[in-house]
Design a protein around this motif. Structure first.
Motif, PDB file in Angstrom:
ATOM      1  N   TYR A   1      73.077  24.992  32.181  1.00 18.97           N
ATOM      2  CA  TYR A   1      72.152  24.179  31.391  1.00 18.97           C
ATOM      3  C   TYR A   1      71.244  25.117  30.612  1.00 18.97           C
TER       4      TYR A   1
ATOM      5  N   PRO B   1      68.241  23.085  23.940  1.00 18.03           N
ATOM      6  CA  PRO B   1      69.565  23.623  23.618  1.00 18.03           C
ATOM      7  C   PRO B   1      69.850  23.572  22.125  1.00 18.03           C
TER       8      PRO B   1
ATOM      9  N   ASP C   1      72.346  23.191  18.777  1.00 19.95           N
ATOM     10  CA  ASP C   1      73.417  22.254  18.458  1.00 19.95           C
ATOM     11  C   ASP C   1      74.770  22.804  18.910  1.00 19.95           C
TER      12      ASP C   1
ATOM     13  N   ARG D   1      75.067  22.315  22.659  1.00 21.25           N
ATOM     14  CA  ARG D   1      75.317  20.904  22.978  1.00 21.25           C
ATOM     15  C   ARG D   1      76.786  20.542  22.726  1.00 21.25           C
TER      16      ARG D   1
ATOM     17  N   TRP E   1      79.070  22.253  25.338  1.00 17.22           N
ATOM     18  CA  TRP E   1      78.862  21.620  26.647  1.00 17.22           C
ATOM     19  C   TRP E   1      79.588  20.283  26.706  1.00 17.22           C
TER      20      TRP E   1
END
Length: 301
Positions: free
Chosen positions: A252, A257, A259, A262, A265
């Motif tokens: 995490y 975070p 872009d 994200r 992930w």
């Protein structure tokens, strides 16, 4: 809110004896005299004896008739006897420093009997037995062990569930405890203490903590990095409950975070979901890997 991990009693001697009986039946069916188990996880699995690997052979012979004989150096007799008091019963064979433990093991077999050897035992054990018995009388015991250990009993599943629940809670606590400037060594110490507090045997059986760019490396960086705002955090850790492992990774961002993060992930989460969906009884492992891998490579990774 108080955390209470699910209960799980330890493996009983009776269950270990059932494991030995099943193994003995397999040995007999394959025409093998016995299986020699080194100081590996399988020693604890079958007998309950938990012993550290060293340059001296300590282990157990499980015979095709179901008998168990422990083997250890003479100077370790009292310690092994004490540890096996709560384990599966068996005679203890000892060897002096000037004698051969491999000859001792061989002498315990019927004439011409073939010995299977724990595939996780050290190479020097294999070599020593081969020299004494001849290479044609030793064989790989790995398939016998794996066939049995890969199928878990209800008691084993309960222990694995407890271990995983403890580590999941430790991961949650660590996420809330993190603060800017903390070093990876401090996080590892915190995780170890939390594992101990929640009932993990000996704390963390392993712990990997990485921040920032170090999270790109499979096993993290070598330094003791300090946590900064918006760093990616990767924590991979686990504990033991009656010898059964947890092993859980969480990734995490400590802050906001990007872009790119994200997106990556989300793609990884979808890949894992596809792998879980592909996992079914009878499905080859390669098909589960392909479900995730093909999705990610299709996105250009």
């Amino acid at each position: 809110m108080t955390f209470l991990p699910p209960s799980a009693p330890p493996i009983t001697v009776a269950e270990r004896q059932d494991r030995i009986a099943a193994l003995a039946a397999r040995l007999k069916a394959k025409g093998l005299a016995a299986l020699l188990i080194g100081p590996t996880a399988s020693l604890r699995y079958y007998t309950g004896l938990d012993w550290h690997p060293s340059e001296r052979l300590t282990g157990a012979l499980i015979h095709a008739d179901g008998r168990v004989q422990y083997i250890c150096p003479r100077f370790e007799l009292d310690k092994v006897a004490g540890l096996t008091a709560d384990a599966v019963a068996g005679d203890i064979l000892t060897w002096e420093e000037e004698k051969s433990p491999y000859a001792l093991a061989a002498a315990s077999l019927p004439e011409g009997g073939v010995l299977a050897i724990d595939d996780q035992a050290a190479a020097f054990i294999w070599l020593g037995l081969s020299r004494v018995m001849g290479a044609d009388r030793v064989t790989d015991g790995g398939p016998l062990i794996v066939a049995q250990r890969s199928i878990k009993s209800a008691a084993e599943i309960a222990l694995l569930t407890r271990a995983k629940a403890i580590t999941l809670e430790v991961q949650r606590r660590t996420r809330h405890w993190l603060k800017a400037g903390v070093r990876t060594s401090e996080v590892k110490a915190f995780i170890d203490a939390e594992h101990r507090a929640l009932g993990g045997e000996g704390g963390s059986w392993f712990c990997l903590v990485s921040f920032g760019e170090d999270t790109c490396l499979p096993h993290g960086g070598e330094g003791d990095r300090a946590l900064a705002a918006d760093d990616v955090v990767l924590i991979d850790t686990g504990t033991l409950v009656d010898g059964y492992h947890s092993d859980i990774t969480r990734t995490y961002v400590f802050g906001r975070p990007s872009d790119d993060f994200r997106g990556a992930w989300a793609h990884e989460k979808e890949a894992q979901a596809r792998a879980f969906a592909a996992a079914a009884v009878g499905a080859p492992c390669a098909s589960v890997d392909a479900a995730a891998r093909d999705y990610l490579t299709g996105l250009g990774y």
